[in-house]
Design an enzyme around this catalytic site. Structure first.
Site, PDB file in Angstrom:
ATOM      1  N   SER A  31     -11.522  12.726 -15.236  1.00 18.01           N
ATOM      2  CA  SER A  31     -12.099  11.471 -14.739  1.00 18.01           C
ATOM      3  C   SER A  31     -13.630  11.502 -14.726  1.00 18.01           C
ATOM      4  O   SER A  31     -14.244  12.490 -14.315  1.00 18.01           O
ATOM      5  CB  SER A  31     -11.590  11.226 -13.322  1.00 18.01           C
ATOM      6  OG  SER A  31     -12.147  10.047 -12.810  1.00 18.01           O
ATOM      7  N   LYS A  55     -12.087   6.872 -15.449  1.00 19.15           N
ATOM      8  CA  LYS A  55     -13.156   6.906 -14.453  1.00 19.15           C
ATOM      9  C   LYS A  55     -12.612   6.439 -13.098  1.00 19.15           C
ATOM     10  O   LYS A  55     -11.810   5.512 -13.049  1.00 19.15           O
ATOM     11  CB  LYS A  55     -14.274   5.975 -14.951  1.00 19.15           C
ATOM     12  CG  LYS A  55     -15.411   5.745 -13.976  1.00 19.15           C
ATOM     13  CD  LYS A  55     -16.304   6.947 -13.855  1.00 19.15           C
ATOM     14  CE  LYS A  55     -17.275   6.807 -12.687  1.00 19.15           C
ATOM     15  NZ  LYS A  55     -17.741   8.119 -12.203  1.00 19.15           N
ATOM     16  N   ASN A  79     -24.437  15.958 -11.481  1.00 16.46           N
ATOM     17  CA  ASN A  79     -24.414  14.497 -11.555  1.00 16.46           C
ATOM     18  C   ASN A  79     -24.307  13.907 -10.166  1.00 16.46           C
ATOM     19  O   ASN A  79     -23.694  14.480  -9.271  1.00 16.46           O
ATOM     20  CB  ASN A  79     -23.284  14.002 -12.470  1.00 16.46           C
ATOM     21  CG  ASN A  79     -21.998  13.722 -11.722  1.00 16.46           C
ATOM     22  OD1 ASN A  79     -21.821  12.659 -11.121  1.00 16.46           O
ATOM     23  ND2 ASN A  79     -21.097  14.694 -11.712  1.00 16.46           N
ATOM     24  N   CYS A 140     -15.057  13.688  -3.896  1.00 14.08           N
ATOM     25  CA  CYS A 140     -16.350  13.469  -4.517  1.00 14.08           C
ATOM     26  C   CYS A 140     -17.496  13.676  -3.532  1.00 14.08           C
ATOM     27  O   CYS A 140     -17.512  13.083  -2.456  1.00 14.08           O
ATOM     28  CB  CYS A 140     -16.430  12.086  -5.110  1.00 14.08           C
ATOM     29  SG  CYS A 140     -18.007  11.880  -5.922  1.00 14.08           S
ATOM     30  N   GLY A 254     -15.125  23.476 -16.342  1.00 18.39           N
ATOM     31  CA  GLY A 254     -15.815  24.229 -17.380  1.00 18.39           C
ATOM     32  C   GLY A 254     -14.981  24.553 -18.597  1.00 18.39           C
ATOM     33  O   GLY A 254     -15.358  25.432 -19.377  1.00 18.39           O
TER      34      GLY A 254
END
Ligand SMILES: Cc1cc2nc3c(=O)[nH]c(=O)nc-3n(C[C@H](O)[C@H](O)[C@H](O)COP(=O)(O)O)c2cc1C
Length: 314
Positions: A31, A55, A79, A140, A254
């Site tokens: 996502s 997303k 980010n 998040c 990663g």
């Protein structure tokens, strides 16, 4: 050879099962790193993906954080996008038709500020053609009023899981935050609350400073670290979680190559997600699928399922 294999039904068998959801192969896109898939249609063959995860979607549209929102770091990036998205209604009316037409499982990543918002967004997605699953972002670190409290507290993580499960008509995958001292405690709480699968990890909280301006590089000051820099942490967490839950675990963090993906499967992941690597190489997911197939063929594995949790510990 490739042609012969696909004619005979995708041999070696790369199919995996995430609960009731069968994937043609264990590779999904993560996502926030793959837009709503259409952005990549001229860059790779979308039909080959095991699944696409879109997303993160909230109830109402979000503009996200002010720029700068991205900075490159050693072996990764930070980010602080701030969960910019079109909101659930526009997602359904503008994005879902195209996604459903891809004929691959579409998993919708959702986020909310409250239990009610998680519930409401899940309710709106119920019955929407083409939605194969929901991934719940409880982790998040970018939005001040966002999911961070949910993902770092076992009771809150369980409450979000139960709220989404109460409205969902498709399997629910809960995406865990690595920004906790013991991820197995959260994983167990989410399993007990009825999750169908777990995905991990989301980004690790970090920051970067500009020496010249003596200011944080990101306007939001802190951001989420992703990319190869986090792979060993993600692998360790997948290993720990897979040992204590009986749910399918999806490894993220990663992953750039088939070798990376296979490490996660050996540690106990049933499937993997490719995130930051999409920015570096838009064909990364396809290359991971090809590499897994080549590995399975070379090792004469009838099914890739035999890789899941096959790690030797001594
Ligand atoms: C630019 C960017 C945006 C992201 N947006 C989301 C999001 O909306 N929802 C979510 O659950 N994870 C989001 N993530 C986290 C990724 O899905 C993934 O968990 C994380 O980046 C670790 O995987 P990677 O190292 O392969 O990128 C985002 C990551 C990046 C780099």
């Amino acid at each position: 050879m490739e042609e012969l294999m696909s004619k005979k039904g995708d041999l070696p068998d790369l199919r995996v099962n995430i609960g009731s959801l069968e994937l043609a192969n264990p590779v999904m896109t993560a996502s926030g790193t793959f837009g709503y898939a259409r952005e990549f249609e001229n860059l790779m063959d979308l039909h080959r993906l095991g699944a696409v995860i879109v997303k993160g979607i909230s109830l109402n549209p979000r503009a996200g954080n002010p720029p700068p929102r991205i900075v490159e770091t050693a072996c990764g990036m930070l980010n602080a996008i701030g969960l910019q998205n079109v909101g659930v209604e526009r997602f359904i009316s503008e994005k879902m038709k195209y996604l459903a037409g891809l004929n691959i499982p579409v998993i919708v990543n959702i986020l909310g500020d409250s239990l009610a918002e998680y519930e409401e967004i899940t309710d709106r997605l119920a019955g929407v053609p083409g939605v194969a699953g929901i991934e719940v972002n409880i982790s998040c670190p970018n939005v001040k009023k966002g999911g961070v409290a949910f993902g770092t507290d076992p009771a809150m993580a369980a409450a979000v899981t139960a709220a989404v499960k109460s409205k969902a008509d498709v399997p629910v995958m809960v995406k865990l935050s690595p920004n906790v001292s013991d991820i197995t405690v959260i994983a167990r709480a989410v399993e007990d609350a009825g999750a169908d699968s777990l995905s991990l990890i989301n980004t690790l909280i970090g920051m970067a400073i500009d020496l010249k301006t003596r200011r944080p590089v990101l306007a939001n000051v802190i951001g989420g670290l992703s990319g190869p820099a986090i792979k060993p942490v993600a692998l360790r967490m997948v290993y720990e979680v897979a040992r204590v839950v009986s749910l399918p675990v999806i490894g993220i963090g990663g992953i750039e190559s088939a070798e990376d993906a296979l490490e996660f499967m050996m540690a106990g992941a049933t499937a993997v997600q490719i995130g930051t690597a999409n920015f570096v190489n838009p064909r990364a997911s396809e290359e991971v699928i090809d590499g897994i197939r080549e590995y399975a063929a070379a090792e004469k594995l009838p099914s890739i399922r035999s890789m899941i949790g096959c790690l030797h510990r001594s």
